[in-house]
Design a protein around this motif. Sequence first.
Motif, mmCIF file in Angstrom:
data_model
loop_
_atom_site.group_PDB
_atom_site.id
_atom_site.type_symbol
_atom_site.label_atom_id
_atom_site.label_comp_id
_atom_site.label_asym_id
_atom_site.label_seq_id
_atom_site.Cartn_x
_atom_site.Cartn_y
_atom_site.Cartn_z
ATOM 1 N N LYS A 1 0.848 -1.182 0.000
ATOM 2 C CA LYS A 1 0.000 0.000 0.000
ATOM 3 C C LYS A 1 0.890 1.240 0.000
ATOM 4 N N VAL A 2 0.663 2.115 -0.969
ATOM 5 C CA VAL A 2 1.403 3.369 -1.081
ATOM 6 C C VAL A 2 0.399 4.494 -1.275
ATOM 7 N N ARG B 1 0.906 19.398 -8.612
ATOM 8 C CA ARG B 1 1.345 19.815 -9.951
ATOM 9 C C ARG B 1 2.000 21.184 -9.965
ATOM 10 N N GLU B 2 1.445 22.127 -9.236
ATOM 11 C CA GLU B 2 1.987 23.484 -9.238
ATOM 12 C C GLU B 2 3.448 23.509 -8.770
ATOM 13 N N PHE B 3 3.793 22.609 -7.867
ATOM 14 C CA PHE B 3 5.148 22.548 -7.332
ATOM 15 C C PHE B 3 5.991 21.465 -7.997
ATOM 16 N N GLY B 4 5.391 20.676 -8.876
ATOM 17 C CA GLY B 4 6.127 19.636 -9.584
ATOM 18 C C GLY B 4 6.631 18.526 -8.685
ATOM 19 N N LEU B 5 5.835 18.151 -7.706
ATOM 20 C CA LEU B 5 6.249 17.126 -6.749
ATOM 21 C C LEU B 5 5.232 16.005 -6.632
ATOM 22 N N HIS B 6 5.755 14.797 -6.465
ATOM 23 C CA HIS B 6 4.964 13.623 -6.108
ATOM 24 C C HIS B 6 5.591 13.104 -4.819
ATOM 25 N N LEU B 7 4.808 13.031 -3.764
ATOM 26 C CA LEU B 7 5.287 12.514 -2.485
ATOM 27 C C LEU B 7 4.639 11.160 -2.253
ATOM 28 N N TYR B 8 5.432 10.160 -1.882
ATOM 29 C CA TYR B 8 4.949 8.804 -1.674
ATOM 30 C C TYR B 8 5.120 8.414 -0.211
ATOM 31 N N TYR B 9 4.095 7.751 0.327
ATOM 32 C CA TYR B 9 4.074 7.350 1.726
ATOM 33 C C TYR B 9 3.791 5.864 1.841
ATOM 34 N N ARG B 10 4.499 5.219 2.750
ATOM 35 C CA ARG B 10 4.226 3.836 3.141
ATOM 36 C C ARG B 10 4.178 3.814 4.661
ATOM 37 N N ARG C 1 14.140 13.212 -14.361
ATOM 38 C CA ARG C 1 13.052 13.329 -13.385
ATOM 39 C C ARG C 1 13.426 12.440 -12.202
ATOM 40 N N PRO C 2 14.234 12.957 -11.276
ATOM 41 C CA PRO C 2 14.736 12.092 -10.207
ATOM 42 C C PRO C 2 13.636 11.598 -9.263
ATOM 43 N N VAL C 3 13.837 10.371 -8.825
ATOM 44 C CA VAL C 3 12.970 9.749 -7.828
ATOM 45 C C VAL C 3 13.877 9.374 -6.655
ATOM 46 N N PHE C 4 13.649 9.996 -5.519
ATOM 47 C CA PHE C 4 14.472 9.766 -4.334
ATOM 48 C C PHE C 4 13.810 8.708 -3.455
ATOM 49 N N PHE C 5 14.641 7.850 -2.862
ATOM 50 C CA PHE C 5 14.119 6.740 -2.076
ATOM 51 C C PHE C 5 14.977 6.517 -0.834
ATOM 52 N N PRO C 6 14.403 5.890 0.214
ATOM 53 C CA PRO C 6 15.155 5.598 1.436
ATOM 54 C C PRO C 6 15.918 4.280 1.317
ATOM 55 N N ALA C 7 16.860 4.069 2.202
ATOM 56 C CA ALA C 7 17.681 2.859 2.190
ATOM 57 C C ALA C 7 16.851 1.583 2.276
ATOM 58 N N GLU C 8 15.750 1.603 3.005
ATOM 59 C CA GLU C 8 14.955 0.374 3.154
ATOM 60 C C GLU C 8 14.279 -0.062 1.850
ATOM 61 N N ALA C 9 14.293 0.783 0.833
ATOM 62 C CA ALA C 9 13.695 0.430 -0.459
ATOM 63 C C ALA C 9 14.658 -0.341 -1.358
ATOM 64 N N LEU C 10 15.919 -0.426 -0.997
ATOM 65 C CA LEU C 10 16.947 -0.993 -1.874
ATOM 66 C C LEU C 10 16.645 -2.411 -2.355
ATOM 67 N N ASP C 11 16.091 -3.243 -1.498
ATOM 68 C CA ASP C 11 15.863 -4.637 -1.860
ATOM 69 C C ASP C 11 14.725 -4.847 -2.851
ATOM 70 N N ASP C 12 13.831 -3.883 -2.968
ATOM 71 C CA ASP C 12 12.675 -4.062 -3.843
ATOM 72 C C ASP C 12 12.275 -2.740 -4.491
ATOM 73 N N LEU C 13 13.246 -2.004 -4.985
ATOM 74 C CA LEU C 13 12.998 -0.663 -5.498
ATOM 75 C C LEU C 13 11.935 -0.592 -6.586
ATOM 76 N N PRO C 14 11.932 -1.478 -7.597
ATOM 77 C CA PRO C 14 10.898 -1.349 -8.632
ATOM 78 C C PRO C 14 9.474 -1.455 -8.101
ATOM 79 N N TRP D 1 8.648 -0.523 -4.831
ATOM 80 C CA TRP D 1 8.491 0.370 -3.684
ATOM 81 C C TRP D 1 7.466 1.462 -3.972
ATOM 82 N N PHE D 2 7.384 1.879 -5.233
ATOM 83 C CA PHE D 2 6.463 2.918 -5.675
ATOM 84 C C PHE D 2 5.433 2.307 -6.618
ATOM 85 N N PRO D 3 4.318 2.984 -6.859
ATOM 86 C CA PRO D 3 3.373 2.477 -7.862
ATOM 87 C C PRO D 3 4.018 2.519 -9.249
ATOM 88 N N GLN D 4 3.559 1.688 -10.141
ATOM 89 C CA GLN D 4 4.111 1.615 -11.500
ATOM 90 C C GLN D 4 4.156 2.983 -12.175
#
Length: 145
Positions: free
Chosen positions: A32-33, A39-48, A120-133, A135-138
Amino acid sequence: MSADEVTAAMSALTGDTEHRTWTSGPGDDTWKVCEGRYREFGLHLYYRNERLSGVAVDALCGPQVTVEGTALVGRTPSEVGQWMEERDAEVSYMSLGVPRSDLLGVVVNVQRAHDRLLTRPVFFPAEALDDLPHWFPQRAWEIHG
């Protein structure tokens, strides 16, 4: 702050906010994410699990992010990939040759700007390393226009 709290706070700054929840698997606990899109700020924030777990920056209208004085947003992918390799940033490549640095916690994804591709950089935390593809929605990995 939770995704709902950030969306409420951002709504005071812009009327262009979206909040979505993505799930996969037989139950909500499988994957679940929550995504807040501004859009105005050009940001997508993802939460788990009610924690910020990633940030994607729009190549055309998002804020500029720099590392050691080098811009990562809105550049040609080859420039940023080469810069990462020169810095020995533990570069590997995801599908379609998109550079990834686990050391920096970034995938330098791309976004279409007419007939060019820009970073278009996507920043991620260390705990995402094992399953990065996964970690976020497609949608986070798609080439946006």
